[in-house]
Design a protein around this motif. Structure first.
Motif, PDB file in Angstrom:
ATOM      1  N   GLY A 262       0.818  -1.211   0.000  1.00 35.15           N
ATOM      2  CA  GLY A 262       0.000   0.000   0.000  1.00 35.15           C
ATOM      3  C   GLY A 262       0.846   1.252   0.000  1.00 35.15           C
ATOM      4  N   ASP A 263       1.890   1.300   0.841  1.00 37.68           N
ATOM      5  CA  ASP A 263       2.777   2.464   0.887  1.00 37.68           C
ATOM      6  C   ASP A 263       3.499   2.662  -0.444  1.00 37.68           C
ATOM      7  N   ILE A 264       3.953   1.557  -1.035  1.00 37.98           N
ATOM      8  CA  ILE A 264       4.658   1.640  -2.319  1.00 37.98           C
ATOM      9  C   ILE A 264       3.734   2.172  -3.398  1.00 37.98           C
ATOM     10  N   LEU A 265       2.498   1.677  -3.423  1.00 35.70           N
ATOM     11  CA  LEU A 265       1.539   2.114  -4.432  1.00 35.70           C
ATOM     12  C   LEU A 265       1.168   3.586  -4.247  1.00 35.70           C
ATOM     13  N   ARG A 266       0.929   4.002  -2.983  1.00 37.33           N
ATOM     14  CA  ARG A 266       0.543   5.393  -2.742  1.00 37.33           C
ATOM     15  C   ARG A 266       1.679   6.350  -3.095  1.00 37.33           C
TER      16      ARG A 266
ATOM     17  N   VAL B  26       1.444   6.777  -6.729  1.00 37.12           N
ATOM     18  CA  VAL B  26       0.300   7.629  -7.058  1.00 37.12           C
ATOM     19  C   VAL B  26       0.652   9.093  -6.811  1.00 37.12           C
ATOM     20  N   ARG B  27       1.265   9.375  -5.659  1.00 36.76           N
ATOM     21  CA  ARG B  27       1.640  10.740  -5.298  1.00 36.76           C
ATOM     22  C   ARG B  27       2.639  11.332  -6.293  1.00 36.76           C
ATOM     23  N   ASP B  28       3.567  10.487  -6.755  1.00 38.25           N
ATOM     24  CA  ASP B  28       4.608  10.963  -7.668  1.00 38.25           C
ATOM     25  C   ASP B  28       4.161  10.956  -9.131  1.00 38.25           C
ATOM     26  N   GLY B  29       2.967  10.410  -9.391  1.00 33.24           N
ATOM     27  CA  GLY B  29       2.444  10.431 -10.754  1.00 33.24           C
ATOM     28  C   GLY B  29       3.188   9.527 -11.725  1.00 33.24           C
ATOM     29  N   THR B  30       3.754   8.433 -11.222  1.00 34.44           N
ATOM     30  CA  THR B  30       4.459   7.497 -12.102  1.00 34.44           C
ATOM     31  C   THR B  30       3.449   6.717 -12.942  1.00 34.44           C
TER      32      THR B  30
ATOM     33  N   TYR C 198      -7.797   1.939 -10.082  1.00 34.49           N
ATOM     34  CA  TYR C 198      -8.412   0.848  -9.318  1.00 34.49           C
ATOM     35  C   TYR C 198      -8.658   1.251  -7.866  1.00 34.49           C
ATOM     36  N   MET C 199      -7.676   1.922  -7.239  1.00 32.07           N
ATOM     37  CA  MET C 199      -7.784   2.297  -5.831  1.00 32.07           C
ATOM     38  C   MET C 199      -8.955   3.232  -5.579  1.00 32.07           C
ATOM     39  N   ASN C 200      -9.190   4.185  -6.483  1.00 31.70           N
ATOM     40  CA  ASN C 200     -10.271   5.146  -6.305  1.00 31.70           C
ATOM     41  C   ASN C 200     -11.653   4.511  -6.416  1.00 31.70           C
ATOM     42  N   LYS C 201     -11.710   3.332  -7.046  1.00 35.86           N
ATOM     43  CA  LYS C 201     -12.974   2.604  -7.163  1.00 35.86           C
ATOM     44  C   LYS C 201     -13.145   1.587  -6.044  1.00 35.86           C
TER      45      LYS C 201
ATOM     46  N   VAL D   2       0.932  20.099  12.058  1.00 35.23           N
ATOM     47  CA  VAL D   2       2.371  20.153  11.806  1.00 35.23           C
ATOM     48  C   VAL D   2       2.756  21.261  10.843  1.00 35.23           C
ATOM     49  N   CYS D   3       2.079  21.311   9.688  1.00 35.96           N
ATOM     50  CA  CYS D   3       2.496  22.268   8.659  1.00 35.96           C
ATOM     51  C   CYS D   3       1.461  23.338   8.331  1.00 35.96           C
ATOM     52  N   GLY D   4       0.270  23.218   8.893  1.00 37.45           N
ATOM     53  CA  GLY D   4      -0.776  24.206   8.612  1.00 37.45           C
ATOM     54  C   GLY D   4      -1.481  23.994   7.296  1.00 37.45           C
ATOM     55  N   GLY D   5      -1.184  22.866   6.633  1.00 37.18           N
ATOM     56  CA  GLY D   5      -1.814  22.572   5.350  1.00 37.18           C
ATOM     57  C   GLY D   5      -3.264  22.139   5.509  1.00 37.18           C
ATOM     58  N   LYS D   6      -3.985  22.172   4.410  1.00 42.24           N
ATOM     59  CA  LYS D   6      -5.393  21.785   4.413  1.00 42.24           C
ATOM     60  C   LYS D   6      -5.506  20.264   4.349  1.00 42.24           C
ATOM     61  N   LEU D   7      -6.295  19.697   5.243  1.00 43.74           N
ATOM     62  CA  LEU D   7      -6.489  18.254   5.259  1.00 43.74           C
ATOM     63  C   LEU D   7      -7.485  17.836   4.185  1.00 43.74           C
ATOM     64  N   TYR D   8      -7.328  16.609   3.738  1.00 46.48           N
ATOM     65  CA  TYR D   8      -8.231  16.090   2.712  1.00 46.48           C
ATOM     66  C   TYR D   8      -8.579  14.635   3.020  1.00 46.48           C
ATOM     67  N   GLN D   9      -9.658  14.184   2.427  1.00 41.51           N
ATOM     68  CA  GLN D   9     -10.061  12.789   2.570  1.00 41.51           C
ATOM     69  C   GLN D   9      -9.706  12.044   1.292  1.00 41.51           C
ATOM     70  N   ARG D  10      -8.944  10.962   1.430  1.00 41.97           N
ATOM     71  CA  ARG D  10      -8.595  10.168   0.267  1.00 41.97           C
ATOM     72  C   ARG D  10      -9.858   9.615  -0.373  1.00 41.97           C
ATOM     73  N   ASP D  11      -9.855   9.544  -1.699  1.00 44.30           N
ATOM     74  CA  ASP D  11     -11.026   9.019  -2.396  1.00 44.30           C
ATOM     75  C   ASP D  11     -11.387   7.623  -1.907  1.00 44.30           C
ATOM     76  N   ASP D  12     -10.359   6.813  -1.602  1.00 46.49           N
ATOM     77  CA  ASP D  12     -10.647   5.446  -1.173  1.00 46.49           C
ATOM     78  C   ASP D  12     -11.037   5.361   0.300  1.00 46.49           C
TER      79      ASP D  12
END
Length: 216
Positions: A32-36, A39-43, A52-55, A151-161
């Motif tokens: 899961g970590d490897i796949l995410r 996904v994050r790096d857009g490979t 598949y993960m989003n479904k 930690v960084c003040g960034g906006k939180l989001y909910q993963r599609d999955d």
């Protein structure tokens, strides 16, 4: 010691695997970590996997098998490993058996963390992420300011999955395709069931008791 950590989405496999890997000085391998990360790096792998993960569907075997084959042969797996998130189907288990047989690293024990679906849906749909890597839970570990990372003040989001409708779909996929692995590993006498409804610490203690008994 070579271990597979098994259980439905949201059962706490990742959390337990990281702690157990440190405790027993073995490598934690999370597909899961490897796949995410991909996904994050857009490979190319990430783009394919995200569809598949989003479904709420499982990533195809041909994508995962290559990852595991390469990873299990790296030097840090010399003294043991803990697989988290693989295998998820009987064909993957058979492929894994072949891979491990060829490299001489058979599985010693399969830990099956059990948690009811209702609790799993609450756990997963309440999770929020930040781009910096921090994660929160709206019930168990909320941020100090709603929607903002401590930690960084960034906006939180909910993963599609992690959305409730996708979580339900993920659990249906799990029931249909992954639960048969319980019988598969039980039949070869390496499966141990773990009650995953307690605290992280209590589940950890249960697992350590099992692993320590296997080392004797």
């Amino acid at each position: 010691m070579n271990i597979v950590l098994f259980g439905p989405p949201g059962a706490g496999k990742g959390t337990q695997a990281k702690e157990l890997a440190k405790h027993y000085n073995i490598s934690h391998i999370s597909t899961g970590d490897i796949l995410r990360a991909n996904v994050r790096d857009g490979t190319k792998l990430g783009i394919k996997a995200k569809e598949y993960m989003n479904k709420g569907e499982l990533v195809p075997d041909e994508v995962l098998i290559g990852i595991i084959r390469d990873r299990i042969q790296q030097p840090d797996c010399k003294h043991g490993y803990m697989l988290d998130g693989y295998p998820r189907t009987i064909p993957q288990a058979e492929a894994l058996k072949d891979i491990l047989g060829k490299v001489g690293k058979p599985i010693d024990v399969v830990l099956n963390i059990e948690v009811p679906d209702k609790e799993l849906i609450g756990r997963l749909s309440g999770r929020r992420m930040c781009s910096c890597g921090e994660s929160y839970h709206m019930m168990f570990n909320p941020p100090l300011k709603q929607g903002i990372c401590d930690v960084c003040g960034g906006k939180l989001y909910q993963r599609d999955d992690d959305k409730e409708e996708v979580v339900s779909q993920r659990l249906e996929v799990y029931a249909a395709k992954t639960k048969p692995l319980i019988d598969y590993y039980s039949n070869i006498n390496i499966l141990v069931n773990i009650d995953g409804t307690g605290t992280v610490e209590s589940v950890f203690r249960q697992i350590c008791d099992v692993l320590d008994s296997h080392q004797k």
